[in-house]
Design a protein around this motif. Structure first.
Motif, PDB file in Angstrom:
ATOM      1  N   GLN A   1     -15.504 -34.786   3.852  1.00  0.00           N
ATOM      2  CA  GLN A   1     -15.428 -35.116   4.916  1.00  0.00           C
ATOM      3  C   GLN A   1     -15.011 -36.616   4.704  1.00  0.00           C
ATOM      4  O   GLN A   1     -15.602 -37.355   4.150  1.00  0.00           O
ATOM      5  CB  GLN A   1     -16.778 -35.131   5.685  1.00  0.00           C
ATOM      6  CG  GLN A   1     -17.313 -33.484   6.113  1.00  0.00           C
ATOM      7  CD  GLN A   1     -16.208 -32.829   7.128  1.00  0.00           C
ATOM      8  OE1 GLN A   1     -15.814 -33.517   7.989  1.00  0.00           O
ATOM      9  NE2 GLN A   1     -15.958 -31.796   6.618  1.00  0.00           N
ATOM     10  N   VAL A   2     -14.167 -37.022   5.743  1.00  0.00           N
ATOM     11  CA  VAL A   2     -13.730 -38.486   5.497  1.00  0.00           C
ATOM     12  C   VAL A   2     -14.743 -39.570   5.598  1.00  0.00           C
ATOM     13  O   VAL A   2     -14.941 -40.330   4.812  1.00  0.00           O
ATOM     14  CB  VAL A   2     -12.280 -38.773   6.716  1.00  0.00           C
ATOM     15  CG1 VAL A   2     -11.955 -40.071   6.518  1.00  0.00           C
ATOM     16  CG2 VAL A   2     -11.269 -37.780   6.106  1.00  0.00           C
ATOM     17  N   ASP A   3     -15.743 -39.231   6.701  1.00  0.00           N
ATOM     18  CA  ASP A   3     -16.808 -40.055   6.875  1.00  0.00           C
ATOM     19  C   ASP A   3     -17.499 -40.304   5.500  1.00  0.00           C
ATOM     20  O   ASP A   3     -18.250 -41.375   5.658  1.00  0.00           O
ATOM     21  CB  ASP A   3     -17.361 -39.754   7.954  1.00  0.00           C
ATOM     22  CG  ASP A   3     -16.618 -40.059   9.242  1.00  0.00           C
ATOM     23  OD1 ASP A   3     -15.669 -40.637   9.390  1.00  0.00           O
ATOM     24  OD2 ASP A   3     -16.947 -39.220  10.348  1.00  0.00           O
ATOM     25  N   SER A   4     -17.584 -39.287   4.705  1.00  0.00           N
ATOM     26  CA  SER A   4     -18.431 -39.361   3.514  1.00  0.00           C
ATOM     27  C   SER A   4     -17.821 -40.412   2.524  1.00  0.00           C
ATOM     28  O   SER A   4     -18.585 -40.820   1.692  1.00  0.00           O
ATOM     29  CB  SER A   4     -18.863 -38.103   3.067  1.00  0.00           C
ATOM     30  OG  SER A   4     -17.718 -37.472   2.410  1.00  0.00           O
ATOM     31  N   LEU A   5     -16.240 -40.377   2.470  1.00  0.00           N
ATOM     32  CA  LEU A   5     -15.470 -41.258   1.501  1.00  0.00           C
ATOM     33  C   LEU A   5     -15.427 -42.634   2.032  1.00  0.00           C
ATOM     34  O   LEU A   5     -15.625 -43.679   1.472  1.00  0.00           O
ATOM     35  CB  LEU A   5     -14.261 -40.471   1.212  1.00  0.00           C
ATOM     36  CG  LEU A   5     -14.389 -39.103   0.609  1.00  0.00           C
ATOM     37  CD1 LEU A   5     -12.950 -38.494   0.608  1.00  0.00           C
ATOM     38  CD2 LEU A   5     -14.796 -39.279  -0.761  1.00  0.00           C
ATOM     39  N   ILE A   6     -14.951 -42.895   3.092  1.00  0.00           N
ATOM     40  CA  ILE A   6     -14.803 -44.076   3.917  1.00  0.00           C
ATOM     41  C   ILE A   6     -15.961 -44.409   4.791  1.00  0.00           C
ATOM     42  O   ILE A   6     -16.312 -43.974   6.012  1.00  0.00           O
ATOM     43  CB  ILE A   6     -13.665 -44.133   4.765  1.00  0.00           C
ATOM     44  CG1 ILE A   6     -12.423 -43.743   3.817  1.00  0.00           C
ATOM     45  CG2 ILE A   6     -13.158 -45.539   5.417  1.00  0.00           C
ATOM     46  CD1 ILE A   6     -11.054 -43.665   4.631  1.00  0.00           C
ATOM     47  N   LYS A   7     -17.080 -44.987   4.263  1.00  0.00           N
ATOM     48  CA  LYS A   7     -18.213 -45.249   5.015  1.00  0.00           C
ATOM     49  C   LYS A   7     -17.996 -46.239   6.186  1.00  0.00           C
ATOM     50  O   LYS A   7     -17.379 -47.400   5.984  1.00  0.00           O
ATOM     51  CB  LYS A   7     -19.245 -46.077   4.099  1.00  0.00           C
ATOM     52  CG  LYS A   7     -19.587 -44.975   2.916  1.00  0.00           C
ATOM     53  CD  LYS A   7     -20.362 -43.580   3.319  1.00  0.00           C
ATOM     54  CE  LYS A   7     -20.599 -43.045   1.894  1.00  0.00           C
ATOM     55  NZ  LYS A   7     -21.487 -41.678   2.253  1.00  0.00           N
ATOM     56  N   PRO A   8     -18.453 -45.755   7.355  1.00  0.00           N
ATOM     57  CA  PRO A   8     -18.481 -46.628   8.630  1.00  0.00           C
ATOM     58  C   PRO A   8     -19.103 -48.009   8.451  1.00  0.00           C
ATOM     59  O   PRO A   8     -18.315 -49.019   8.791  1.00  0.00           O
ATOM     60  CB  PRO A   8     -19.082 -45.957   9.624  1.00  0.00           C
ATOM     61  CG  PRO A   8     -19.262 -44.773   9.243  1.00  0.00           C
ATOM     62  CD  PRO A   8     -19.246 -44.495   7.548  1.00  0.00           C
ATOM     63  N   LYS A   9     -19.883 -48.269   7.476  1.00  0.00           N
ATOM     64  CA  LYS A   9     -20.517 -49.728   7.406  1.00  0.00           C
ATOM     65  C   LYS A   9     -19.911 -50.381   6.468  1.00  0.00           C
ATOM     66  O   LYS A   9     -20.079 -51.605   6.511  1.00  0.00           O
ATOM     67  CB  LYS A   9     -22.031 -49.278   6.743  1.00  0.00           C
ATOM     68  CG  LYS A   9     -22.105 -48.727   5.403  1.00  0.00           C
ATOM     69  CD  LYS A   9     -23.468 -48.486   5.020  1.00  0.00           C
ATOM     70  CE  LYS A   9     -23.707 -47.954   3.654  1.00  0.00           C
ATOM     71  NZ  LYS A   9     -25.135 -47.723   3.273  1.00  0.00           N
ATOM     72  N   SER A  10     -18.851 -49.969   5.801  1.00  0.00           N
ATOM     73  CA  SER A  10     -18.175 -50.705   4.939  1.00  0.00           C
ATOM     74  C   SER A  10     -17.229 -51.542   5.836  1.00  0.00           C
ATOM     75  O   SER A  10     -16.362 -52.409   5.467  1.00  0.00           O
ATOM     76  CB  SER A  10     -17.325 -49.776   4.063  1.00  0.00           C
ATOM     77  OG  SER A  10     -16.255 -49.210   4.707  1.00  0.00           O
ATOM     78  N   GLY A  11     -16.949 -51.091   7.283  1.00  0.00           N
ATOM     79  CA  GLY A  11     -15.824 -51.656   8.149  1.00  0.00           C
ATOM     80  C   GLY A  11     -14.300 -51.522   7.710  1.00  0.00           C
ATOM     81  O   GLY A  11     -13.738 -52.111   8.359  1.00  0.00           O
ATOM     82  N   GLN A  12     -14.376 -50.325   6.952  1.00  0.00           N
ATOM     83  CA  GLN A  12     -12.829 -49.697   6.794  1.00  0.00           C
ATOM     84  C   GLN A  12     -12.847 -48.652   7.531  1.00  0.00           C
ATOM     85  O   GLN A  12     -13.659 -47.833   7.711  1.00  0.00           O
ATOM     86  CB  GLN A  12     -12.649 -49.379   5.170  1.00  0.00           C
ATOM     87  CG  GLN A  12     -11.288 -48.666   5.126  1.00  0.00           C
ATOM     88  CD  GLN A  12     -11.139 -48.571   3.600  1.00  0.00           C
ATOM     89  OE1 GLN A  12     -12.139 -48.547   2.940  1.00  0.00           O
ATOM     90  NE2 GLN A  12      -9.960 -48.006   3.062  1.00  0.00           N
ATOM     91  N   PRO A  13     -11.870 -48.818   8.527  1.00  0.00           N
ATOM     92  CA  PRO A  13     -11.424 -47.693   9.766  1.00  0.00           C
ATOM     93  C   PRO A  13     -10.973 -46.588   8.895  1.00  0.00           C
ATOM     94  O   PRO A  13     -10.218 -46.565   7.960  1.00  0.00           O
ATOM     95  CB  PRO A  13     -10.620 -48.432  10.748  1.00  0.00           C
ATOM     96  CG  PRO A  13      -9.940 -49.286   9.877  1.00  0.00           C
ATOM     97  CD  PRO A  13     -10.749 -49.986   8.667  1.00  0.00           C
TER      98      PRO A  13
END
Length: 347
Positions: free
Chosen positions: A129-141
């Motif tokens: 799942q994309v959200d697991s690779l690009i963490k929301p808390k990282s600030g990277q959309p």
């Protein structure tokens, strides 16, 4: 695309010799995806004869992985969206199997964990799942194209039967980097913007050579070069732009095309005989893409005339070398140059 896992960035350099055709077919069949505790969906296959058989992994992972930590698989891979749009095709980009790092797992649910499930010779299809690779808390959309692709990233990996050491993996890096740079250049050359840039560069060079002062200097340089040729008994040919060349030893390979990377041994001197540079100083040939403005115009033109394996003399007027600015302390302004070159390789 940048993942949060360091190994994912390393995997972007991966390439291979195996085909993904069979693995893609396995993805479409072979039953439902299994799922790790961390959320990775996967199918893993081992090759038996000419076909693949499903291999299951226990809920706690592969117990043999501890014996592989610190080593490297060799393999190829692709990243795709959930709708099968190819994000990266590393076999295409590099064209050889590369090291896939097997590291101690510090974070589950990432490509590191997916690799830990593979034994040498295995192939696998992994869905994140994309959200697991690009963490929301990282600030990277999350990039919009990934959302449109189903909000899923698929990773296809096909490995060889070989494990290698860190030292062996490091020894492969120069060749991998060379191939990756060549692939990037090839991709850039295919763009319409590139063609416009190259034409603009040619137009600017033609305009500069047409300047009265440059034309006057070209006549002076040509007289000097003709005097040098006569004095040294050379048998040369002349290009329309004013470069003289003599082939000392014909090669048997192909002539390089624009964009190809060439390897050249060289010795550069002024017409006085004073050496200003040589590949012997580096202990290896110089590598550069031909026809891209990476070297002086006289080299771009002269090297392109040679076959792989050729040795030749290039006599280059100053306007096609370093012009009125010269180069450092060794090449004065308006200096015609002599190079003895060997076209070692064309990639």
């Amino acid at each position: 695309m940048r993942f949060t896992s360091r190994s994912a960035r390393q995997l972007a350099l991966a390439a291979g010799v195996l085909s993904f055709a069979s693995l893609t077919a396995c993805n479409k069949g072979g039953g439902d995806f299994a799922k790790t505790k961390s959320g990775i969906e996967y199918k893993i296959f081992k090759k038996v004869g000419n076909s693949y058989e499903r291999r299951e992994i226990g809920p706690d992972g592969d117990p043999t992985y501890k014996d592989r930590v610190g080593k490297f698989l060799l393999g190829n891979m692709q990243y795709r969206t959930g709708k099968d749009s190819v994000l990266q095709n590393t076999r295409r980009d590099v064209g050889m199997p590369v090291p896939l790092p097997l590291q101690e797992l510090k974070q589950k649910g990432m490509p590191d964990e997916a690799l830990s499930m593979l034994q040498p010779g295995d192939s696998g299809v992994f869905r994140f799942q994309v959200d697991s690779l690009i963490k929301p808390k990282s600030g990277q959309p999350v990039p919009p194209f990934l959302k449109r692709g189903g909000n899923v990233v698929q990773m296809f990996v096909s490995t060889t039967n070989k494990l290698i050491t860190q030292e062996e993996a490091q020894a492969m890096q120069p060749e991998l980097q060379k191939r990756a740079m060549a692939a990037q250049l090839k991709q850039r050359m295919a763009s319409p913007e590139y063609a416009k840039q190259m034409q603009a560069q040619k137009d600017a060079q033609a305009k500069a050579l047409a300047e009265p002062a440059v034309q006057a200097q070209m006549k002076k340089d040509d007289a000097l070069l003709q005097e040098y040729i006569k004095k040294n008994g050379l048998t040369v040919q002349k290009t329309p732009s004013g470069v003289y060349y003599q082939v000392l030893k014909p090669g048997t390979g192909a002539t390089p095309k624009a964009g190809q990377t060439v390897s050249v041994n060289y010795n550069g001197t002024l017409l006085s005989g004073k050496q200003f540079d040589s590949s012997d100083k580096a202990g290896k040939p110089i590598d550069f893409p031909i026809g891209q403005g990476a070297v002086i115009p006289g080299w771009d033109e002269g090297i392109a005339l040679l076959n792989k394996g050729s040795r030749a003399i290039l006599l280059i007027p100053s306007a096609l070398a370093y012009g009125t600015r010269g180069a450092g302390a060794d090449i004065p302004a308006n200096a015609p140059l002599r190079f003895e070159v060997e076209l070692v390789d064309v990639q």
